[in-house]
Design a protein around this motif. Structure first.
Motif, PDB file in Angstrom:
ATOM      1  N   TYR A   1       0.822  -1.207   0.000  1.00 19.68           N
ATOM      2  CA  TYR A   1       0.000   0.000   0.000  1.00 19.68           C
ATOM      3  C   TYR A   1       0.857   1.258   0.000  1.00 19.68           C
ATOM      4  O   TYR A   1       0.495   2.263  -0.641  1.00 19.68           O
ATOM      5  N   MET A   2       1.980   1.222   0.696  1.00 26.14           N
ATOM      6  CA  MET A   2       2.858   2.390   0.696  1.00 26.14           C
ATOM      7  C   MET A   2       3.422   2.651  -0.702  1.00 26.14           C
ATOM      8  O   MET A   2       3.525   3.813  -1.138  1.00 26.14           O
ATOM      9  N   ARG A   3       3.752   1.611  -1.423  1.00 23.40           N
ATOM     10  CA  ARG A   3       4.257   1.792  -2.786  1.00 23.40           C
ATOM     11  C   ARG A   3       3.174   2.372  -3.703  1.00 23.40           C
ATOM     12  O   ARG A   3       3.456   3.175  -4.589  1.00 23.40           O
ATOM     13  N   GLU A   4       1.932   1.939  -3.486  1.00 26.90           N
ATOM     14  CA  GLU A   4       0.839   2.479  -4.285  1.00 26.90           C
ATOM     15  C   GLU A   4       0.651   3.973  -4.009  1.00 26.90           C
ATOM     16  O   GLU A   4       0.458   4.769  -4.941  1.00 26.90           O
ATOM     17  N   ILE A   5       0.714   4.370  -2.741  1.00 28.98           N
ATOM     18  CA  ILE A   5       0.582   5.781  -2.395  1.00 28.98           C
ATOM     19  C   ILE A   5       1.750   6.580  -2.976  1.00 28.98           C
ATOM     20  O   ILE A   5       1.562   7.680  -3.524  1.00 28.98           O
ATOM     21  N   ALA A   6       2.960   6.024  -2.878  1.00 30.32           N
ATOM     22  CA  ALA A   6       4.134   6.712  -3.428  1.00 30.32           C
ATOM     23  C   ALA A   6       4.008   6.885  -4.938  1.00 30.32           C
ATOM     24  O   ALA A   6       4.344   7.951  -5.482  1.00 30.32           O
TER      25      ALA A   6
ATOM     26  N   TRP B   1       7.145   3.691   4.580  1.00 27.01           N
ATOM     27  CA  TRP B   1       7.002   4.828   3.673  1.00 27.01           C
ATOM     28  C   TRP B   1       8.368   5.307   3.188  1.00 27.01           C
ATOM     29  O   TRP B   1       8.554   5.613   2.009  1.00 27.01           O
ATOM     30  N   ASP B   2       9.334   5.360   4.091  1.00 26.23           N
ATOM     31  CA  ASP B   2      10.697   5.746   3.715  1.00 26.23           C
ATOM     32  C   ASP B   2      11.248   4.784   2.665  1.00 26.23           C
ATOM     33  O   ASP B   2      11.859   5.209   1.677  1.00 26.23           O
ATOM     34  N   ALA B   3      11.030   3.486   2.864  1.00 29.98           N
ATOM     35  CA  ALA B   3      11.511   2.490   1.904  1.00 29.98           C
ATOM     36  C   ALA B   3      10.829   2.663   0.553  1.00 29.98           C
ATOM     37  O   ALA B   3      11.468   2.548  -0.498  1.00 29.98           O
ATOM     38  N   ALA B   4       9.526   2.954   0.570  1.00 28.43           N
ATOM     39  CA  ALA B   4       8.787   3.130  -0.686  1.00 28.43           C
ATOM     40  C   ALA B   4       9.297   4.362  -1.438  1.00 28.43           C
ATOM     41  O   ALA B   4       9.474   4.326  -2.661  1.00 28.43           O
ATOM     42  N   CYS B   5       9.546   5.430  -0.717  1.00 25.28           N
ATOM     43  CA  CYS B   5      10.011   6.665  -1.361  1.00 25.28           C
ATOM     44  C   CYS B   5      11.417   6.511  -1.930  1.00 25.28           C
ATOM     45  O   CYS B   5      11.757   7.134  -2.948  1.00 25.28           O
TER      46      CYS B   5
END
Length: 425
Positions: free
Chosen positions: A7-12, A250-254
């Motif tokens: 989900y974090m990757r989708e938001i990113a 989130w940090d990893a996704a960004c």
């Protein structure tokens, strides 16, 4: 399992492109919604298979109550083969080979080789203490898709939890040996009040060691985890831990890092992530909610199954005190499809017949009523509200102040046994 990183990757991606990614197929079978789909077209559940109960450790939160001695009556090689054939025909996609300590079973690599040859995604869940260089070579040669190694904190904390001095060093050495051989490795961590202080350092260790995955497990009240439920992390500590985990994911996704963060055993994590996104990226909240409804929350008895060392089938690994069938009497495919068993009928119902604050929660469609084991162990009623839910009354849309009427977490006295038929043990 709640896949935070997905989900974090989708938001990113949405933040980068200005458009939320195209919805993925529904992740959860929901019988009430899937009635028009032929049973043969649906995948079977992920099966966590406790092939052996013996273990070289006696961990404080072990759901299997394992110890370092032989257990009579475990499935033979021929019986395992028969079960595997039925699982494949039933379209089971994933086998997680577990224990006890699965590396103590003499034919574990024969079983794993056969699983891989049959096309199962094959995982290994181990404490890691038995993995030296030759063992790491065998694991790598077998081609496991994933190996999960449990770490409950840094050295002092982990050794206390595992009741073995030197356990941390041996498990960390196993992580390094497997990583050096290109094996996908994950850390598995169960948080309680006794090890919450080591959570942040473990996340740091994961990144330092370049570990692929971090599995954060909420304490579930099964086995020794039920005995020690009085040491469960309180709701505020749980929220703080999830805040940290979300920030790391989130940090990893960004940064486009190849790290996976997932949680298990508390489906309130879905609504809590939705709140996190609403506060930071409100324009994507509706799209995320659609994803979370498709996920559907708790999968016990639906998309997750457990087979224990004796061939007894359970709705998941935390229901060892409740057996829904015996593989020596009926194949898994028949047991899993039979809704005459009361607990399975309720778990497969859509919506589930939950009670208390879970029944009126505005996030019920997201979490599915959360984990039924905690409710059953605390009250004897599997449909009571989940005492492990850490959302407040305002957050679930309940009347302000209703938290005062919540189930209180009480110390362990005895395991409640469901009185629903001869299959219950």
């Amino acid at each position: 399992m709640f896949r935070i990183s997905q989900y974090m990757r989708e938001i990113a991606e949405a933040e980068h492109t200005g458009r939320y990614p195209i919805p993925a197929p529904r992740l959860r079978q929901q019988p009430g919604k899937d009635a028009g789909v032929a049973a043969g077209q649906q995948p079977g559940p992920v099966v966590i298979w406790n092939l052996i109960r013996r273990c070289n450790l006696t961990c404080k939160h072990c759901y299997a109550l394992s110890a370092d001695h032989e257990y009579a009556g475990e499935l033979s090689w021929n019986e395992v083969v028969t079960v595997m054939d039925d699982l494949k025909a039933f379209r089971v996609p994933v086998l997680i080979l577990s224990g006890g300590e699965p590396l103590m079973r003499p034919d574990i690599f024969d079983i794993a080789h056969r699983a891989r040859a049959m096309g199962f995604y094959t995982g290994l869940s181990t404490n890691g203490t038995l993995i030296d260089a030759p063992m790491a070579d065998r694991i790598a040669a077998t081609g496991f898709d994933y190996v999960g190694i449990s770490l409950d904190g840094l050295r002092e904390t982990h050794d206390k939890f595992r009741r073995l001095e030197g356990a941390f060093d041996r498990s960390l050495a196993a992580v390094r040996l497997l990583r050096a051989r290109g094996v996908k490795v994950g850390l598995r961590y169960t948080m309680t009040a006794l090890n919450a202080h080591d959570f942040a350092p473990l996340l740091g260790l994961m990144r330092t060691e370049q570990v692929d995955k971090f599995y954060f497990s909420h304490l579930n009240y099964a086995g020794r985890g039920n005995i020690h439920r009085g040491q469960d992390a309180q709701h505020l500590a749980t929220r703080e831990a999830l805040d940290l985990l979300f920030a790391r994911a989130w940090d990893a996704a960004c940064q486009c890092l190849d790290e996976e963060y997932v949680t298990g055993n508390n489906d309130a994590d879905g609504p809590y992530l939705l709140q996190w996104v609403q506060a930071r990226f409100p324009r994507w909240a509706d799209a995320l909610r659609e994803r979370l409804v498709a996920w559907g929350g708790n999968s016990s008895g639906v998309n997750v199954a457990n087979i224990d060392n004796l061939g007894h089938v359970h709705p998941d690994t935390m229901w060892w005190h409740h057996t829904i069938g015996d593989l020596r009497q009926r194949p898994f495919s028949q047991i899993w499809s039979d809704t005459n068993e009361p607990l399975m009928a309720g778990l497969k119902a859509f919506p589930r017949p939950v009670q208390g604050r879970c029944a009126s929660c505005q996030h019920f469609a997201l979490c599915g009523g959360n984990t039924r084991t905690r409710a059953q162990q605390l009250t004897g009623n599997p449909w009571a509200e989940d005492p492990g839910c850490y959302l407040t009354d305002e957050e679930i849309g309940a009347m302000a102040g209703s938290d005062a009427d919540r189930l209180a977490l009480t110390p362990f006295r005895k395991v409640h046994i469901l009185q629903q038929g001869a299959n219950n043990v």
